[in-house]
Design an enzyme around this catalytic site. Structure first.
Site, PDB file in Angstrom:
ATOM      1  N   LYS A  87      -3.645  15.768  -7.782  1.00  0.00           N
ATOM      2  CA  LYS A  87      -2.886  15.847  -9.039  1.00  0.00           C
ATOM      3  C   LYS A  87      -2.266  17.229  -9.218  1.00  0.00           C
ATOM      4  O   LYS A  87      -1.152  17.353  -9.727  1.00  0.00           O
ATOM      5  CB  LYS A  87      -3.778  15.476 -10.229  1.00  0.00           C
ATOM      6  N   ASP A 109       0.892  -1.156   0.000  1.00  0.00           N
ATOM      7  CA  ASP A 109       0.000   0.000   0.000  1.00  0.00           C
ATOM      8  C   ASP A 109       0.930   1.205   0.000  1.00  0.00           C
ATOM      9  O   ASP A 109       1.631   1.455   0.991  1.00  0.00           O
ATOM     10  CB  ASP A 109      -0.865  -0.039   1.272  1.00  0.00           C
ATOM     11  N   VAL A 110       0.939   1.949  -1.115  1.00  0.00           N
ATOM     12  CA  VAL A 110       1.952   3.009  -1.267  1.00  0.00           C
ATOM     13  C   VAL A 110       1.779   4.141  -0.254  1.00  0.00           C
ATOM     14  O   VAL A 110       2.671   4.969  -0.098  1.00  0.00           O
ATOM     15  CB  VAL A 110       1.965   3.612  -2.692  1.00  0.00           C
ATOM     16  N   TYR A 127      -9.362  14.398  -5.810  1.00  0.00           N
ATOM     17  CA  TYR A 127      -8.505  13.868  -6.880  1.00  0.00           C
ATOM     18  C   TYR A 127      -7.755  15.000  -7.584  1.00  0.00           C
ATOM     19  O   TYR A 127      -6.529  14.939  -7.776  1.00  0.00           O
ATOM     20  CB  TYR A 127      -9.381  13.086  -7.870  1.00  0.00           C
ATOM     21  N   ASN A 160       2.812   5.418 -10.050  1.00  0.00           N
ATOM     22  CA  ASN A 160       1.572   5.411 -10.828  1.00  0.00           C
ATOM     23  C   ASN A 160       0.309   5.194  -9.998  1.00  0.00           C
ATOM     24  O   ASN A 160      -0.773   5.666 -10.374  1.00  0.00           O
ATOM     25  CB  ASN A 160       1.681   4.308 -11.898  1.00  0.00           C
TER      26      ASN A 160
HETATM   27  C1  BGC Z   1      -9.249  10.267 -14.348  1.00  0.00           C
HETATM   28  C2  BGC Z   1     -10.297   9.648 -15.263  1.00  0.00           C
HETATM   29  C3  BGC Z   1     -10.811  10.688 -16.247  1.00  0.00           C
HETATM   30  C4  BGC Z   1      -9.676  11.434 -16.929  1.00  0.00           C
HETATM   31  C5  BGC Z   1     -10.177  12.579 -17.798  1.00  0.00           C
HETATM   32  C6  BGC Z   1      -8.193  10.891 -15.199  1.00  0.00           C
HETATM   33  O1  BGC Z   1      -7.164  11.408 -14.399  1.00  0.00           O
HETATM   34  O2  BGC Z   1      -8.716   9.256 -13.502  1.00  0.00           O
HETATM   35  O3  BGC Z   1     -11.369   9.140 -14.489  1.00  0.00           O
HETATM   36  O4  BGC Z   1     -11.602  10.049 -17.232  1.00  0.00           O
HETATM   37  O5  BGC Z   1      -8.778  11.926 -15.969  1.00  0.00           O
HETATM   38  O6  BGC Z   1     -11.128  13.364 -17.148  1.00  0.00           O
END
Ligand code: BGC
Length: 273
Positions: free
Chosen positions: A175, A71-72, A171, A98
């Site tokens: 990122k 588990d990273v 998310y 990744n």
């Molecule tokens: C997400 C995907 C998405 C894509 C474009 C990715 O980083 O994990 O779920 O389809 O970005 O929106």
């Protein structure tokens, strides 16, 4: 059609986190075909990871391979991942950080746990893995027989490092943070000849975004976001990862390469704005 093997990564060892599915799996396959020893990190799916290892061991183009559970987001697991890789292969030359997850929620319904788990895996996981990789790179020094660089780190980011994403704030935040992690490492360790870059995929056909491509209607809607009018394939990203890990890209450092069919060119503006 059988292609003559490339041997751009022969004699080098790569760790790929989240290597047993989606983009990670394709990255493992592409690295293996180019001659690397591949450490397939998996979280739960040992069966797939073991099958991949067997496949690589039987492929004359590939180096050797092992599968390692981790588990990273857990420091002990990451340390164990690296020590397994080093005890089997002597060192590590390439890290593809990744592993990533989505837990999608309306922001006002997002629990601390939903937020934390995504940040833990997608961001802290990349911190922990990059740290172990750099410790190992510095310990062993440059191996001139295999690469000009001390080591190569590839962070798996997303178009959402720059495209805001409603309903996915955890998310997108994870990122967005990868950019500064990657560039700070570039600045800090470039002089020692570490090369660090990110890959930012758009919509790639994997389990993580199944809802966006599993019906023709969903796929049509998705294609509205993609000037090139096709969903990406994991192998598209695999090819890029190999190039970034190889000396062909030796002067590419501290940058994000978008691989998205043009998604970041905002096709919504084609006849609007
Ligand atoms: C997400 C995907 C998405 C894509 C474009 C990715 O980083 O994990 O779920 O389809 O970005 O929106």
């Amino acid at each position: 059609m059988y292609q003559k093997p490339n041997e751009r990564l022969k004699g080098q060892t790569a760790i790929v986190t989240g290597g047993s599915s989606g983009i990670g799996k394709a990255v493992c396959e592409a690295l293996a075909v180019d001659g690397a020893n591949v450490v397939v990190n998996y979280y739960k799916d040992s069966e797939t990871a073991d099958e991949m290892v067997e496949q690589f061991m039987n492929d004359e183009r590939s180096g050797d391979a092992i599968a390692v559970q981790a588990d990273v987001s857990k420091e002990e697991d990451v340390k164990n991942l690296f020590s397994e890789a080093i005890s089997r292969f002597g060192t590590v030359d390439i890290l593809v950080a990744n592993a990533g997850i989505q837990i999608d929620r309306k922001f006002h319904e997002m629990s601390l746990e939903d937020w934390q788990r995504v940040i833990d895996v997608n961001l802290t996981g990349q911190f922990l893995c990059a740290k172990e990789a750099i410790i190992e790179f510095l310990r062993r020094g440059i191996r001139e027989d295999v690469s000009k660089a001390l080591g190569k780190i590839i962070h798996m980011s997303s178009v959402h490092e720059i495209i805001p994403w409603a309903g996915h704030a955890n998310y997108a935040a994870s990122k967005g943070a990868i950019v500064m992690l990657m560039q700070s490492l570039c600045q800090e360790y470039g002089p020692q000849k570490l090369r660090v870059n990110s890959i930012a995929p758009g919509a790639i056909q994997t389990p993580i975004n199944k809802e966006a491509w599993s019906t023709p209607q969903a796929l049509d809607k998705l294609n509205e976001l993609i000037p090139y009018k096709r969903i990406g394939q994991p192998s598209d990203v695999g090819s890029l990862a190999v190039w970034l890990a190889s000396d062909e890209s030796d002067y590419v450092n501290g940058t994000t390469i978008f691989i998205d069919g043009g998604m970041t060119c905002y096709p919504g503006f084609t006849e609007n704005g």
